[in-house]
Design an enzyme around this catalytic site. Structure first.
Site, PDB file in Angstrom:
ATOM      1  N   ASP A 106       1.831   7.545   2.563  1.00 11.48           N
ATOM      2  CA  ASP A 106       3.120   7.211   1.938  1.00 11.48           C
ATOM      3  C   ASP A 106       2.972   7.157   0.424  1.00 11.48           C
ATOM      4  O   ASP A 106       1.860   6.984  -0.093  1.00 11.48           O
ATOM      5  CB  ASP A 106       3.612   5.838   2.424  1.00 11.48           C
TER       6      ASP A 106
HETATM    7  N1  URA Z   1       0.502   4.290   7.936  1.00  7.12           N
HETATM    8  C1  URA Z   1       1.525   3.993   7.116  1.00  7.12           C
HETATM    9  O1  URA Z   1       2.393   3.231   7.455  1.00  7.12           O
HETATM   10  N2  URA Z   1       1.525   4.557   5.901  1.00  7.12           N
HETATM   11  C2  URA Z   1       0.575   5.391   5.471  1.00  7.12           C
HETATM   12  O2  URA Z   1       0.646   5.861   4.337  1.00  7.12           O
HETATM   13  C3  URA Z   1      -0.472   5.691   6.343  1.00  7.12           C
HETATM   14  C4  URA Z   1      -0.499   5.138   7.575  1.00  7.12           C
END
Ligand code: URA
Length: 237
Positions: A106
């Site tokens: 993310d």
């Molecule tokens: N899980 C998430 O919620 N975000 C990420 O960036 C990676 C794994």
């Protein structure tokens, strides 16, 4: 590798765009097995032929594997018109056509990200069937507990699917808000959604390890470097 156009081979190694390397070839700067070749469309096989630029052999690598310490605020995408992407952070010597982040983080997630142009390897790394566990460190707004550990191990039910069993590790310290979790799936917002299902919000998330490959602690946020073959193998060992 089979025979390919010379301009395509050189451009694939990040030496320049197809147009730029075409000019280098036309100007006689490129030799194949010691002989100048002036047509960009001439073919060569990098495994059989020695290709040189300005007299220096070009080491042709079929695929590139890059480790990045992803900073917050950058998208794990190849290109975006509105926000910087992880590819924008790559130094010029690591840029080449076809690179993509293998397994997205993310925008606000930090840590270990692999960037490659090897689609098969990315698929093997991300497929839950291959059991490559990804280890994250999460800072939560509410401490985790033993019940959370059990729930993660059993598989957290989300709205659209039930997560595969995951390993949640509580720290020894009194404060149980910074925890480690290992998952082998990589669905959208997965770790955050798993904690949300337990009534906890993830405030910070950092990926530390994939398979047995740890994020290089010398790599500052935003920095990237080429990986060794041994490091690539660690992901799958
Ligand atoms: N899980 C998430 O919620 N975000 C990420 O960036 C990676 C794994």
């Amino acid at each position: 590798m089979a025979q390919e156009r010379l301009d395509k081979i050189l451009a694939s190694q990040g030496i320049g765009s197809r147009k730029e390397v075409g000019q280098m070839i036309r100007r006689g700067r490129v030799t194949v097995d010691g002989k100048p070749v002036c047509r960009p469309e001439s073919k060569a096989d990098p495994e059989e032929n020695e290709i040189s630029l300005d007299g220096k052999p070009v080491i042709v690598k079929k695929y590139l594997y890059i480790m990045m310490n992803k900073p917050a605020g950058v998208l794990s995408a190849s290109r975006d018109n509105r926000a910087p992407t992880v590819l924008d952070l790559l130094p010029p010597e690591l840029r080449r056509a076809g690179l993509f982040p293998a397994g997205r983080l993310d925008k606000d997630t930090t840590g270990l990200l692999i960037i490659t142009d090897d689609g098969d390897m990315a698929h093997r790394m991300l497929s839950p069937k291959k059991h490559v566990y990804k280890l994250y460190e999460a800072r939560l707004d509410t401490p985790a507990n033993e019940e959370d550990v059990q729930a993660f191990a059993a598989g957290i039910p989300l709205k659209d699917f039930v997560c595969l069993p995951a390993r949640l590790e509580l720290p020894q310290e009194e404060n149980k808000s910074i925890v480690r979790v290992e998952v082998r799936e990589g669905k959208f917002h997965q770790v955050k959604r798993m904690f949300a299902a337990r009534g906890k919000n993830v405030i910070e998330l950092r990926r530390l390890r994939m398979g047995k490959l740890w994020l290089d602690s010398n790599l500052q946020p935003g920095k990237a470097r080429e990986m060794t073959q041994e490091e690539v193998a660690l992901i799958f060992s």
